[in-house]
Design a protein around this motif. Structure first.
Motif, short mmCIF file in Angstrom:
data_model
loop_
_atom_site.label_atom_id
_atom_site.label_comp_id
_atom_site.label_asym_id
_atom_site.label_seq_id
_atom_site.Cartn_x
_atom_site.Cartn_y
_atom_site.Cartn_z
N MET A 47 0.94 18.45 -29.49
CA MET A 47 1.10 17.01 -29.24
C MET A 47 2.29 16.48 -30.02
O MET A 47 3.04 15.63 -29.54
CB MET A 47 -0.15 16.26 -29.68
N GLN A 48 2.45 17.01 -31.23
CA GLN A 48 3.57 16.56 -32.03
C GLN A 48 4.90 16.91 -31.35
O GLN A 48 5.84 16.12 -31.35
CB GLN A 48 3.50 17.19 -33.41
N LYS A 49 4.93 18.09 -30.73
CA LYS A 49 6.14 18.47 -30.01
C LYS A 49 6.41 17.47 -28.89
O LYS A 49 7.57 17.10 -28.64
CB LYS A 49 5.98 19.87 -29.41
N VAL A 50 5.35 17.09 -28.19
CA VAL A 50 5.52 16.12 -27.11
C VAL A 50 6.11 14.82 -27.65
O VAL A 50 7.02 14.24 -27.06
CB VAL A 50 4.18 15.86 -26.40
N GLU A 51 5.61 14.40 -28.82
CA GLU A 51 6.13 13.18 -29.44
C GLU A 51 7.64 13.32 -29.73
O GLU A 51 8.42 12.40 -29.50
CB GLU A 51 5.39 12.88 -30.74
N ILE A 52 8.01 14.49 -30.24
CA ILE A 52 9.43 14.70 -30.57
C ILE A 52 10.26 14.70 -29.28
O ILE A 52 11.32 14.08 -29.20
CB ILE A 52 9.62 16.01 -31.36
N LEU A 53 9.73 15.37 -28.24
CA LEU A 53 10.45 15.41 -26.95
C LEU A 53 10.63 14.00 -26.40
O LEU A 53 11.67 13.67 -25.83
CB LEU A 53 9.68 16.27 -25.95
N LYS A 54 9.61 13.17 -26.56
CA LYS A 54 9.70 11.79 -26.09
C LYS A 54 10.91 11.09 -26.68
O LYS A 54 11.60 10.33 -25.99
CB LYS A 54 8.44 11.02 -26.53
N ALA A 55 11.14 11.35 -27.96
CA ALA A 55 12.29 10.71 -28.60
C ALA A 55 13.59 11.35 -28.12
O ALA A 55 14.58 10.66 -27.86
CB ALA A 55 12.17 10.83 -30.11
N LEU A 56 13.59 12.67 -27.98
CA LEU A 56 14.83 13.37 -27.63
C LEU A 56 15.30 13.04 -26.22
O LEU A 56 16.50 12.88 -25.98
CB LEU A 56 14.63 14.89 -27.75
N ILE A 57 14.36 12.90 -25.28
CA ILE A 57 14.76 12.66 -23.90
C ILE A 57 15.44 11.30 -23.76
O ILE A 57 16.23 11.07 -22.85
CB ILE A 57 13.56 12.80 -22.94
N LYS A 58 15.14 10.42 -24.69
CA LYS A 58 15.78 9.11 -24.66
C LYS A 58 17.09 9.13 -25.44
O LYS A 58 17.67 8.07 -25.72
CB LYS A 58 14.84 8.04 -25.21
N GLY A 59 17.51 10.31 -25.84
CA GLY A 59 18.81 10.44 -26.47
C GLY A 59 18.83 10.14 -27.95
O GLY A 59 19.86 9.70 -28.48
N ALA A 60 17.72 10.38 -28.63
CA ALA A 60 17.69 10.08 -30.07
C ALA A 60 18.64 11.01 -30.81
O ALA A 60 18.67 12.21 -30.59
CB ALA A 60 16.28 10.25 -30.60
N LYS A 61 19.44 10.42 -31.68
CA LYS A 61 20.34 11.19 -32.53
C LYS A 61 19.86 11.14 -33.96
O LYS A 61 20.32 11.89 -34.82
CB LYS A 61 21.77 10.62 -32.43
N ILE A 62 18.98 10.18 -34.23
CA ILE A 62 18.38 10.07 -35.56
C ILE A 62 16.88 10.09 -35.33
O ILE A 62 16.33 9.25 -34.63
CB ILE A 62 18.77 8.74 -36.25
N LEU A 63 16.22 11.10 -35.87
CA LEU A 63 14.80 11.27 -35.61
C LEU A 63 14.02 11.06 -36.91
O LEU A 63 14.27 11.73 -37.90
CB LEU A 63 14.57 12.68 -35.05
#
Lengths: 517, 362
Positions: free
Chosen positions: A148-164
C-alpha cells in the motif's frame, strides 16, 4: 554541493491554541538527495511538512522551489508544483484497484469516460520505471501494508512529484519491507527525485540519508552531512542531552502468576477468529512484550484484557479470578491499569481539565468523596498537583484543558493516572507512540522500575521493535491471532529474527514454546 | 500559555457583543426597507423591554420556564443525548399537576402543596424521559427521532385529559377549572409583578450547578459527555450515567411545566405544545451547557421575546419578521467559530510577544 531544489526560509507557525510549532525554521534540500528531518515528537517536523504540502498556512516565512518563490495554498497546489507527500496513515480507497487509486485525480479518459486500460498501462509504466513490484490490477484491500505504501508513493510520482515527503514511512513496516523501501528510495534518488525522510529511527537515517536537518522545540538546530554525525550526536542535537538508548535493567525475578490467559478465542462480526487460542501467563515482577505487525490480534487482545470487549471462549484469570462478564470498573478494582493505544480516544477527554483526566478512574471511590456524593475537591486538587509535579507535566495548572497540551504531555497525564492507580497488572498498548524521546524514556523506565521494585506484572504491546526488545523480559510474537513465537530473553533477539516470525516466514512449534508461555 | 486561556475568555465576550451588534444592524437594514420608521422600531426592540417595571417583570417571568427547561437540556446536552422529550413533558406535567391540584383542592397549605406538585411534575418528567432513553439503550432507536415522535403523542394525551376530565364548561375557551389558591404562586417585587416561581428556578440553578461541578455524579456525567470511549475505558458506566442524566433532565422539564402553571396561570389551558422544550435547548446552547450561565441565557432569550412583543404591539411590522430578527441574534450568539480568525491572530501575537520578551530578558 548539488543544486538546491527546495528552500523553506524563516518559517514560523503558531497554532490557534497558542502552541508555537515552528519558529523561524530554515530548511533546504538539494537535487538527488535523501534528506532526513529528525526531531522529537512535537518538535515540528510534521507541521513543517504540512506547510510545505499546503495543508497548513504559516504566519511568517517563504518557500522557494527551484529558486523561485512560491505560495502553496493547498495540497492540489503543492502537487502541481511538484511536491508529493506520503502520510503516516494511508489515504487509499481499499475497494478500488491499484491503477484506479494511483490515477485518481489524473484519470486517463476515453470518449468522456474513465479509461481503465490506459490507467493500468500508465500505472504499470511508472511502477516499472522506478522498479516498484506491484500489480496494477490488484485491489488495494488485498495488499500488504508495504505494498500500500508503494501505491501511495506511485500516486505522488504519477503526478510528477520531484520532491517526495515520507512521514515516518517505516513505522508500519517489517524489517524486510523496510529494506525494500530503501532500495526504492535509492532508485528514486538516482532518477532525480529528492526525498524528505521523516523518522524517529536514527539508524535508518544514518544508513540512507546524505543530509540531516534537526528540529528541536520548533527551532532548527542546523543541517549536517550524515557522514559527520553518529546516532549519539544526532540524539544530542534532538534533545539537547544524551539519551540513553539502552535501558539498564537487572534480571527479572518472576514470582507468582498474576495474569493467566487460557486458550482465549474471540471472533469478529464476520465469524473470523481474531484471537485464536492464545495462552500465556505473566508473573509478578516481569514485563512480557508482544510484538507483531499491527492488525494481528494485538488490539483485540488488549481490548479483552482491559474489559472493553467480551471473548468467545477460554478464560482470563487476573489475581486468581476470572474476568469473564466483569465490567471495566470491576476489572480495574481487581488490579488492572490500562494505557490505551490511542490516547485521544481512550486515554483522555480532551476538553476536560488535567485534573478530571488524572482523577477519572478514582474520583468516584469512597476515599475521594465527602458526605457520600460530593467530590473531595481539596484532596483531589492536592493529589493532582503532586502528580503534575511527579510526572513533570508542563502545563498552566490542574484546570487547563488537556487538549491544549503537547502529545507527550497528554501521554504523561495518561500515565500519571495509570501508574498511580495501585494496580499490579499494567496493560500498556503502544505507550510511547508518537511522543518525544524524553517522555518515552521516562515511560519505559517507569514500566521496568515498577516491575522490579513493586512487582507489577506488565503486558507491553508495541509496534516499536526497539521498545519491545529493550523493555521486555520475555517476548511473544503474535500473528493472525496466535502466539507464533516466544523468547525467554527479549534483549537477545535480533530484529531480523523477530521480523521473520512477525511475517510468518518462521513459526515455532508448541513444543519449542513450552515453558515460555 | 496562561495568556491563551485569558484571550479565549475575553474573546468569548467580544464575540457575543459583536454578534448582537451585527444582528441589530442587519435588522435595521431590513427595517429600512419595510418600515416607515426603522430607527423607532429598532429602539423599541432594544429598549422597549426595559421601558416599564411591568415589562421588566415580564422578562423575568418569561425567563422562569426558560431557566428550568435550560437546566433540563443541560443534562441531556452534558451526556450528548439530544433527548427532546422535554417539550411534551412540560405540557403533560402542567396538565397532571393541575389535575392533582384540582382533586386536592384547598385542603393543603401552600407550603405543602407547591413542593408536592413539583415532586409530581418531576416524577411525570422522569417517567416520560425513561421511554426514549430505554429505547435508545435497548433497541438502539435514535433518541432524537423517538423523543420527537413521542412529543406529538404526549401532547395529544394532555389535550385528551384536559377535554374529558378537567374542562370547565363555563368558560368560552378550552381550559380547566380554576386551580385552588394554594397552588397559585404569589407575586413579589410589587409593581414589576414578578411571580415567586423565579425563586424556585434560582434554587434549581444552584442545585444543578452544585450537582454538575461538586458531585461525583456531575463529574462522571461531564466525562461521559466529553468522551464516552474514554469514560468506558477508565471504568465509568457510560450507559448507566447517560441514562440517569436523561431521567434527571426529564424530571427538571417536569418541574418546569409544574412551576409555569403555578407561576403564570390560573387554569391549565394549553391546547398545543408550547415550544418551551426547544427554547430550553436554545438556552443550554447559549449557556454552553454550563448551568451557572443558564439564568443569563434564559434572561437574554426572554428579553429578545419581550422585545418582539413590544414591537408587535407598537410598530408597523408583522410578527413573523420579529422571528427573523430573533433568529439572527441567536444564530450569531451561538455560532462558536464567529471571529475565531481574529482570536487566533490575537493568540499568535501574544505568544510571539511572550517569546520576544523572554529573549529580551535573557
Amino acid at each position: 554541493m548539488a543544486e538546491e531544489v527546495l528552500r523553506m526560509q524563516g518559517i514560523t507557525k503558531i497554532y490557534p491554541n497558542g502552541f508555537m510549532a515552528n519558529k523561524d525554521v530554515t530548511f533546504g534540500i538539494g537535487a538527488n538527495e535523501i534528506h532526513a528531518l529528525v526531531g522529537e515528537n512535537g518538535a515540528g517536523k510534521t507541521t513543517l511538512m504540512k506547510i510545505l504540502f499546503g495543508m497548513e498556512d504559516c504566519q511568517q516565512g517563504s518557500i522557494f522551489i527551484n529558486g523561485k518563490e512560491e505560495r502553496i495554498a493547498n495540497p492540489l497546489d503543492a502537487i502541481a508544483k511538484g511536491v508529493g507527500m506520503v502520510h503516516q496513515h494511508f489515504m487509499l480507497l481499499p475497494s478500488l484497484s491499484v491503477a484506479e487509486n494511483v490515477t485518481l485525480g489524473v484519470e486517463p479518459m476515453k470518449n468522456g469516460l474513465f479509461d481503465y486500460e490506459a490507467a493500468v498501462k500508465n500505472t504499470q509504466e511508472i511502477a516499472d520505471k522506478y522498479n516498484f513490484k506491484v500489480d496494477a490490477t490488484a485491489k488495494v484491500s488485498t495488499l500488504s501494508v508495504g505494498q500500500m505504501q508503494k501505491v501511495e508513493i506511485l500516486k505522488a510520482l504519477i503526478k510528477g512529484a520531484k520532491i517526495l515527503i515520507l512521514d515516518e514511512p517505516t513505522a508500519v513496516l517489517t524489517p524486510q519491507e523496510t529494506e525494500e523501501l530503501f532500495e526504492q528510495l535509492f532508485n528514486l534518488r538516482d532518477s532525480g527525485v529528492s526525498v524528505i525522510f521523516i523518522s524517529h529511527k536514527l539508524e535508518e537515517v544514518m544508513r540512507i540519508c546524505s543530509k540531516v536537518t534537526v528540529l528541536r522545540h520548533g527551532e532548527c538546530m542546523g543541517t549536517y552531512d550524515t557522514k559527520d554525525l553518529d546516532e549519539t550526536k544526532i540524539s544530542r542535537l534532538m534533545v539537547g542531552r544524551d539519551v540513553v538508548l539502552k535501558i539498564e535493567k537487572e534480571d527479572p525475578k518472576p514470582k507468582e502468576a498474576i495474569l493467566e490467559i487460557r486458550n482465549l478465542k474471540r471472533f469478529n462480526s464476520f465469524g473470523k477468529a481474531v484471537i485464536d487460542g492464545v495462552t500465556f501467563t505473566v508473573h509478578s515482577g516481569e514485563v512480557v512484550g508482544i510484538a507483531g505487525v499491527e492488525g494481528n490480534g494485538q488490539s483485540e487482545l488488549s481490548e479483552v484484557l482491559a474489559g472493553l470487549s467480551d471473548f468467545a471462549s477460554g478464560d482470563v484469570i487476573l489475581n486468581g479470578k476470572s474476568i469473564k462478564g466483569l465490567s471495566v470498573r470491576q476489572i480495574r478494582d481487581k488490579g488492572m491499569a490500562y494505557i490505551a493505544e490511542d490516547r485521544m480516544v481512550e486515554g483522555v477527554a480532551g476538553d476536560m481539565s488535567i485534573e478530571m483526566n488524572i482523577m477519572a478512574d478514582r474520583f468516584s471511590k469512597k476515599n475521594y468523596k465527602k458526605n457520600g456524593m460530593f467530590v473531595d475537591a481539596r484532596k483531589i486538587r492536592k493529589e493532582t498537583q503532586q502528580l503534575i509535579k511527579d510526572f513533570e507535566i508542563s502545563c498552566d495548572g490542574p484546570e487547563q484543558p488537556v487538549r491544549m497540551l503537547s502529545g507527550g504531555n497528554i501521554q504523561k497525564v495518561v500515565v500519571a493516572r495509570e501508574f498511580t492507580s495501585g494496580a499490579n497488572f499494567i496493560l500498556a498498548n503502544q505507550p510511547t507512540r508518537g511522543i518525544d524521546v524524553g517522555t518515552a524514556e521516562m515511560i519505559r523506565k517507569t514500566i521496568v522500575r515498577k516491575s522490579r521494585e513493586e512487582g507489577t506484572c506488565t503486558v507491553l504491546i508495541s509496534a516499536d521493535l526497539n521498545e519491545v526488545l529493550e523493555c521486555s523480559d520475555r517476548l511473544l510474537v503474535m500473528r493472525k491471532g496466535k502466539v507464533v513465537a516466544a523468547f525467554p530473553k527479549a534483549n537477545e533477539v535480533s530484529e531480523d529474527t523477530l521480523g521473520e516470525y512477525m511475517l510468518g516466514i518462521r513459526e515455532m512449534t508448541p513444543e519449542q514454546m513450552e515453558g515460555l508461555l | 500559555m496562561k495568556k491563551t486561556q485569558q484571550i479565549e475568555a475575553i474573546m468569548e465576550v467580544v464575540r457575543i457583543v459583536a454578534g448582537l451588534a451585527i444582528a441589530y444592524l442587519v435588522a435595521l437594514l431590513i427595517l429600512v426597507a419595510i418600515s416607515k420608521d426603522p430607527v423607532f422600531i429598532v429602539r423599541q426592540f432594544i429598549l422597549g423591554p426595559f421601558s416599564s417595571p411591568r415589562r421588566i417583570g415580564s422578562i423575568i417571568n418569561l425567563a422562569v420556564p426558560f431557566m428550568l427547561c435550560g437546566l433540563s437540556m443541560c443534562f441531556m446536552y452534558a451526556v450528548n443525548k439530544f433527548n427532546l422529550i422535554g417539550e411534551s413533558i412540560f405540557m403533560l406535567a402542567g396538565c397532571i399537576i393541575t389535575w392533582v391540584g384540582l382533586a386536592i383542592g384547598n385542603s393543603l397549605p401552600m407550603a405543602v402543596m407547591v413542593p408536592l406538585l413539583l415532586v409530581i411534575g418531576a416524577i411525570v418528567g422522569a417517567v416520560l424521559a425513561f421511554i426514549p432513553a430505554i429505547m435508545d439503550r435497548k433497541l438502539n432507536a435514535n433518541v432524537v427521532v423517538v423523543s420527537l415522535m413521542l412529543n406529538a403523542v404526549i401532547a395529544q394525551l394532555a389535550l385528551y385529559l384536559l377535554r374529558y376530565f378537567m374542562r370547565d364548561p363555563g368558560i368560552s375557551f378550552i381550559g380547566s377549572y380554576e386551580t385552588p389558591a394554594s397552588m397559585q404562586l404569589p407575586m413579589i417585587f410589587g409593581k414589576m409583578r414578578v411571580g415567586s416561581g423565579v425563586i424556585i428556578a434560582l434554587i434549581f440553578v444552584v442545585i444543578v450547578s452544585i450537582l454538575f461541578y461538586k458531585t461525583s455524579f456531575g463529574w462522571k456525567m461531564r466525562i461521559v459527555g466529553s468522551n464516552p470511549k474514554f469514560a468506558t475505558a477508565v471504568g465509568l458506566s457510560t450507559l448507566g450515567i447517560s441514562f440517569a442524566a436523561q431521567l434527571a433532565g426529564g424530571a427538571l422539564a417536569g418541574v418546569a411545566g409544574a412551576t409555569e402553571i403555578m407561576n403564570s396561570y390560573k387554569r391549565f389551558q394549553w391546547t398545543a405544545s408550547t415550544g418551551h422544550g426547544f427554547d430550553g435547548l436554545l438556552v443550554a446552547v447559549l449557556a454552553k451547557r454550563n448551568p451557572i450561565l443558564v439564568p443569563i441565557g434564559a434572561l437574554f432569550l426572554a428579553y429578545v421575546r419581550i422585545g418582539a412583543d413590544v414591537v408587535n404591539t407598537s410598530g408597523d411590522i408583522p410578527n413573523e419578521f420579529i422571528s427573523v430578527i430573533q433568529g439572527i441574534i441567536i444564530l450569531l450568539v451561538a455560532a462558536e467559530s464567529f471571529l475565531s480568525g481574529f482570536k487566533n491572530r490575537l493568540i499568535y501575537k501574544s505568544v510571539q510577544a511572550e517569546k520576544e520578551s523572554a529573549k529580551g530578558s535573557k
